[in-house]
Design a protein around this motif. Structure first.
Motif, PDB file in Angstrom:
ATOM      1  N   SER A  46       0.784  -1.171  -0.010  1.00 46.45           N
ATOM      2  CA  SER A  46       0.391  -0.188  -0.065  1.00 46.45           C
ATOM      3  C   SER A  46       0.813   1.079  -0.405  1.00 46.45           C
ATOM      4  O   SER A  46       2.169   1.120  -0.192  1.00 46.45           O
ATOM      5  CB  SER A  46      -1.082  -0.485   0.754  1.00 46.45           C
ATOM      6  OG  SER A  46      -1.657   0.971   1.644  1.00 46.45           O
ATOM      7  N   VAL A  47       0.310   2.174  -0.238  1.00 45.43           N
ATOM      8  CA  VAL A  47       1.225   3.508  -0.386  1.00 45.43           C
ATOM      9  C   VAL A  47       0.766   4.650   0.561  1.00 45.43           C
ATOM     10  O   VAL A  47      -0.928   4.547   0.422  1.00 45.43           O
ATOM     11  CB  VAL A  47       1.312   3.753  -1.392  1.00 45.43           C
ATOM     12  CG1 VAL A  47      -0.009   4.718  -2.277  1.00 45.43           C
ATOM     13  CG2 VAL A  47       2.434   5.478  -1.303  1.00 45.43           C
ATOM     14  N   SER A  48       1.328   5.553   1.581  1.00 46.27           N
ATOM     15  CA  SER A  48       0.197   6.875   2.329  1.00 46.27           C
ATOM     16  C   SER A  48       0.053   8.020   1.223  1.00 46.27           C
ATOM     17  O   SER A  48       1.212   8.037   1.048  1.00 46.27           O
ATOM     18  CB  SER A  48       0.720   7.612   2.959  1.00 46.27           C
ATOM     19  OG  SER A  48       0.521   6.189   4.736  1.00 46.27           O
ATOM     20  N   ARG A  49      -1.234   8.304   1.344  1.00 52.22           N
ATOM     21  CA  ARG A  49      -1.898   9.096   0.358  1.00 52.22           C
ATOM     22  C   ARG A  49      -1.173  10.667   0.604  1.00 52.22           C
ATOM     23  O   ARG A  49      -1.399  10.947  -0.750  1.00 52.22           O
ATOM     24  CB  ARG A  49      -3.629   9.498   1.044  1.00 52.22           C
ATOM     25  CG  ARG A  49      -4.095  10.873   0.334  1.00 52.22           C
ATOM     26  CD  ARG A  49      -4.192  10.370  -0.678  1.00 52.22           C
ATOM     27  NE  ARG A  49      -4.777  11.196  -2.212  1.00 52.22           N
ATOM     28  CZ  ARG A  49      -3.427  12.256  -2.964  1.00 52.22           C
ATOM     29  NH1 ARG A  49      -3.118  11.737  -3.186  1.00 52.22           N
ATOM     30  NH2 ARG A  49      -4.603  13.142  -3.186  1.00 52.22           N
ATOM     31  N   TRP A  50      -0.638  11.182   2.009  1.00 54.60           N
ATOM     32  CA  TRP A  50      -0.603  12.005   2.239  1.00 54.60           C
ATOM     33  C   TRP A  50       1.157  12.849   1.397  1.00 54.60           C
ATOM     34  O   TRP A  50       1.476  13.779   0.804  1.00 54.60           O
ATOM     35  CB  TRP A  50      -0.657  12.466   3.227  1.00 54.60           C
ATOM     36  CG  TRP A  50       0.814  11.905   4.522  1.00 54.60           C
ATOM     37  CD1 TRP A  50       0.010  10.389   4.597  1.00 54.60           C
ATOM     38  CD2 TRP A  50       1.924  12.063   4.744  1.00 54.60           C
ATOM     39  NE1 TRP A  50       1.733  10.165   5.270  1.00 54.60           N
ATOM     40  CE2 TRP A  50       3.043  11.113   5.623  1.00 54.60           C
ATOM     41  CE3 TRP A  50       2.994  13.080   4.455  1.00 54.60           C
ATOM     42  CZ2 TRP A  50       3.566  10.995   6.751  1.00 54.60           C
ATOM     43  CZ3 TRP A  50       4.141  13.531   5.436  1.00 54.60           C
ATOM     44  CH2 TRP A  50       4.667  11.982   6.018  1.00 54.60           C
ATOM     45  N   THR A  51       1.768  11.367   1.279  1.00 51.79           N
ATOM     46  CA  THR A  51       3.509  11.436   0.914  1.00 51.79           C
ATOM     47  C   THR A  51       2.869  11.148  -0.584  1.00 51.79           C
ATOM     48  O   THR A  51       4.582  11.498  -1.110  1.00 51.79           O
ATOM     49  CB  THR A  51       4.404  10.262   1.382  1.00 51.79           C
ATOM     50  OG1 THR A  51       3.163   8.849   1.243  1.00 51.79           O
ATOM     51  CG2 THR A  51       3.894  10.373   2.679  1.00 51.79           C
ATOM     52  N   TYR A  52       2.173  11.640  -1.162  1.00 52.07           N
ATOM     53  CA  TYR A  52       1.762  11.251  -2.592  1.00 52.07           C
ATOM     54  C   TYR A  52       0.508  12.259  -2.729  1.00 52.07           C
ATOM     55  O   TYR A  52       0.125  12.084  -4.169  1.00 52.07           O
ATOM     56  CB  TYR A  52       1.398   9.427  -3.309  1.00 52.07           C
ATOM     57  CG  TYR A  52       3.156   8.684  -3.771  1.00 52.07           C
ATOM     58  CD1 TYR A  52       3.532   9.460  -4.559  1.00 52.07           C
ATOM     59  CD2 TYR A  52       3.898   8.510  -2.609  1.00 52.07           C
ATOM     60  CE1 TYR A  52       4.751   9.379  -4.964  1.00 52.07           C
ATOM     61  CE2 TYR A  52       4.700   8.183  -2.728  1.00 52.07           C
ATOM     62  CZ  TYR A  52       5.474   8.169  -4.356  1.00 52.07           C
ATOM     63  OH  TYR A  52       6.526   7.685  -3.953  1.00 52.07           O
ATOM     64  N   GLY A  53       0.690  13.703  -2.380  1.00 53.30           N
ATOM     65  CA  GLY A  53       0.146  14.125  -1.823  1.00 53.30           C
ATOM     66  C   GLY A  53      -0.296  15.158  -3.756  1.00 53.30           C
ATOM     67  O   GLY A  53      -0.847  15.830  -3.839  1.00 53.30           O
ATOM     68  N   HIS A  54       1.530  15.149  -4.111  1.00 59.95           N
ATOM     69  CA  HIS A  54       1.216  16.308  -4.975  1.00 59.95           C
ATOM     70  C   HIS A  54      -0.029  15.718  -6.681  1.00 59.95           C
ATOM     71  O   HIS A  54      -0.215  16.253  -7.799  1.00 59.95           O
ATOM     72  CB  HIS A  54       2.673  16.105  -5.575  1.00 59.95           C
ATOM     73  CG  HIS A  54       3.021  14.291  -5.800  1.00 59.95           C
ATOM     74  ND1 HIS A  54       3.606  13.508  -5.657  1.00 59.95           N
ATOM     75  CD2 HIS A  54       3.309  14.105  -7.247  1.00 59.95           C
ATOM     76  CE1 HIS A  54       4.475  12.481  -5.752  1.00 59.95           C
ATOM     77  NE2 HIS A  54       3.799  12.959  -7.180  1.00 59.95           N
ATOM     78  N   LEU A  55       0.160  14.511  -6.492  1.00 61.87           N
ATOM     79  CA  LEU A  55      -1.131  13.428  -7.141  1.00 61.87           C
ATOM     80  C   LEU A  55      -2.256  13.941  -7.021  1.00 61.87           C
ATOM     81  O   LEU A  55      -2.475  13.788  -5.706  1.00 61.87           O
ATOM     82  CB  LEU A  55      -0.407  12.288  -7.533  1.00 61.87           C
ATOM     83  CG  LEU A  55       0.640  11.748  -8.371  1.00 61.87           C
ATOM     84  CD1 LEU A  55       0.764  10.048  -8.206  1.00 61.87           C
ATOM     85  CD2 LEU A  55       0.947  12.403  -9.233  1.00 61.87           C
ATOM     86  N   SER A  56      -3.237  14.341  -7.796  1.00 62.01           N
ATOM     87  CA  SER A  56      -5.167  14.301  -7.689  1.00 62.01           C
ATOM     88  C   SER A  56      -5.342  12.606  -7.009  1.00 62.01           C
ATOM     89  O   SER A  56      -4.548  11.445  -7.685  1.00 62.01           O
ATOM     90  CB  SER A  56      -5.444  14.120  -8.188  1.00 62.01           C
ATOM     91  OG  SER A  56      -5.333  13.064  -9.687  1.00 62.01           O
ATOM     92  N   ILE A  57      -6.233  12.406  -6.468  1.00 62.06           N
ATOM     93  CA  ILE A  57      -6.220  11.338  -5.717  1.00 62.06           C
ATOM     94  C   ILE A  57      -6.689  10.062  -7.029  1.00 62.06           C
ATOM     95  O   ILE A  57      -5.896   9.490  -7.658  1.00 62.06           O
ATOM     96  CB  ILE A  57      -7.570  11.405  -5.436  1.00 62.06           C
ATOM     97  CG1 ILE A  57      -7.754  10.167  -4.077  1.00 62.06           C
ATOM     98  CG2 ILE A  57      -9.058  11.221  -5.517  1.00 62.06           C
ATOM     99  CD1 ILE A  57      -7.022   8.831  -2.978  1.00 62.06           C
ATOM    100  N   GLU A  58      -7.806  10.648  -8.204  1.00 61.01           N
ATOM    101  CA  GLU A  58      -7.117   9.778  -9.442  1.00 61.01           C
ATOM    102  C   GLU A  58      -5.846   9.368 -10.172  1.00 61.01           C
ATOM    103  O   GLU A  58      -6.050   8.259 -10.676  1.00 61.01           O
ATOM    104  CB  GLU A  58      -8.394  10.180 -10.644  1.00 61.01           C
ATOM    105  CG  GLU A  58      -9.996  10.302 -10.591  1.00 61.01           C
ATOM    106  CD  GLU A  58     -10.184  12.091  -9.475  1.00 61.01           C
ATOM    107  OE1 GLU A  58      -9.172  12.899  -8.847  1.00 61.01           O
ATOM    108  OE2 GLU A  58     -11.114  12.601  -9.391  1.00 61.01           O
ATOM    109  N   GLU A  59      -4.937  10.223 -10.062  1.00 58.75           N
ATOM    110  CA  GLU A  59      -3.753   9.713 -10.588  1.00 58.75           C
ATOM    111  C   GLU A  59      -2.744   8.572  -8.968  1.00 58.75           C
ATOM    112  O   GLU A  59      -2.468   8.012 -10.415  1.00 58.75           O
ATOM    113  CB  GLU A  59      -3.259  11.278 -10.373  1.00 58.75           C
ATOM    114  CG  GLU A  59      -3.388  11.973 -11.704  1.00 58.75           C
ATOM    115  CD  GLU A  59      -2.952  13.806 -11.303  1.00 58.75           C
ATOM    116  OE1 GLU A  59      -2.603  14.152 -13.038  1.00 58.75           O
ATOM    117  OE2 GLU A  59      -2.537  14.083 -10.495  1.00 58.75           O
ATOM    118  N   LEU A  60      -3.045   8.828  -8.702  1.00 58.40           N
ATOM    119  CA  LEU A  60      -2.401   8.467  -7.496  1.00 58.40           C
ATOM    120  C   LEU A  60      -2.985   7.185  -7.682  1.00 58.40           C
ATOM    121  O   LEU A  60      -2.715   5.952  -7.735  1.00 58.40           O
ATOM    122  CB  LEU A  60      -3.089   8.763  -5.821  1.00 58.40           C
ATOM    123  CG  LEU A  60      -2.087   8.036  -4.619  1.00 58.40           C
ATOM    124  CD1 LEU A  60      -0.777   7.541  -5.320  1.00 58.40           C
ATOM    125  CD2 LEU A  60      -1.929   8.236  -3.248  1.00 58.40           C
TER     126      LEU A  60
END
Ligand SMILES: O=C(O)C(=O)CO
Length: 295
Positions: A46-60
């Motif tokens: 899994s990956v934490s949402r906040w550490t990839y916060g530069h992406l939109s949720i769709e992009e993540l």
């Protein structure tokens, strides 16, 4: 470390090409299935949402699918419909907490926390998810023993409902040396004692490998001896909280193997802060981390 950045980058470029083709041709399922075969299937990544916060949720969601796994941590109800569109698990739900510093050790917040957690347990269960994060809060002069007593009284108000709805409350362990000064649950011993007092399969610890290395070290022995109390794991490099590669002191393949050896079938979520400036570089960092932990 056997996994070089260059090989990963080569793989990442192939995957970016696959993603471009997928977007162009609209054949998402085909591409997902292909990339999934790149992972061994032993570790649930899994990956934490906040550490990839530069992406939109769709992009993540798209990145996660492209890299061949199916879960994102620390996402609240607002974004669950998007995760569902991509068939991605909300592996550690959030949104019931007040914040990280006002938590279950504080009797003055118990009424509000109880109300919020009872509601959120239902939201998590109704959405078909399992894990809900919670926090001790900051000591502010309180003794560890008083914190244990208070947290036990407070959490006992919501755990029966979590048990009924099949939800597991997971208290995250943080370091108090660098990132979360004064946080009470800053060591595994205190957290394990809380688990013992609560005595429920529906209360566990989120053992954050980065935070615990900073505060107490002895990671593999701690996991091996106490895995029954740990329901979820987070990663990051020490020091710095960045990539988990050979630039930092923890050897994640051995840690991931030790976790697997305990029979763990929950999630290992990447929670490092990627250092590259570009989105592509950050994606490569995630792919590298997944490969390092894919034992
Ligand atoms: O806020 C932090 O430091 C975390 O580790 C959240 O999971």
């Amino acid at each position: 470390m056997a996994i070089s950045r260059r090989n990963i980058i080569k793989g990442a470029l192939l995957t970016s090409a696959a993603l471009a083709t997928q977007n162009a041709m609209g054949r998402q399922q085909h591409s997902e299935d292909k990339s999934k075969t790149l992972l061994k299937g032993n570790i649930n990544h899994s990956v934490s949402r906040w550490t990839y916060g530069h992406l939109s949720i769709e992009e993540l969601c798209q990145l996660v699918k492209t890299l061949g796994f199916n879960a994102i941590d620390l996402v609240g109800p607002k974004d669950w419909p998007i995760l569902k569109q991509y068939n991605i698990d909300s592996s550690m739900c959030n949104g019931a907490e007040l914040n990280l510093v006002d938590g279950w050790i504080h009797p003055q917040f118990h009424a509000e926390l109880t109300q919020r957690y009872l509601k959120h347990i239902d939201l998590v269960a109704d959405a078909g998810y399992k894990n809900l994060v919670c926090f001790s809060g900051n000591a502010r002069g309180m003794s560890p023993e008083q914190g244990l007593k208070n947290a036990t009284v407070g959490l006992q108000k919501v755990i029966p409902h979590a048990e009924k709805r099949g939800v597991i409350l997971q208290m995250e362990l943080f370091n108090s040396k660098v990132n979360h000064p004064d946080y009470m649950a800053d060591n595994s011993k205190w957290g394990i004692e809380l688990c013992k007092r609560l005595n429920s399969q529906h209360f566990k610890l989120l053992y954050d490998i980065y935070h615990m290395q900073v505060n107490e070290g002895d990671v593999i022995r701690t996991i091996t001896d106490n895995h029954q109390y740990f329901g979820h794991y987070h990663t990051a490099g020490v020091p710095g909280r960045n990539e988990i590669d050979e630039t930092q002191e923890l050897y994640y393949p051995a840690i991931a193997k030790a976790i697997l050896k305990t029979g763990f079938n929950g999630y290992l979520a990447q929670e490092f802060i990627p250092t590259p400036k570009s989105n592509e570089g950050k994606a490569e960092s995630l792919q590298q981390a997944i490969a390092i932990c894919d034992v």
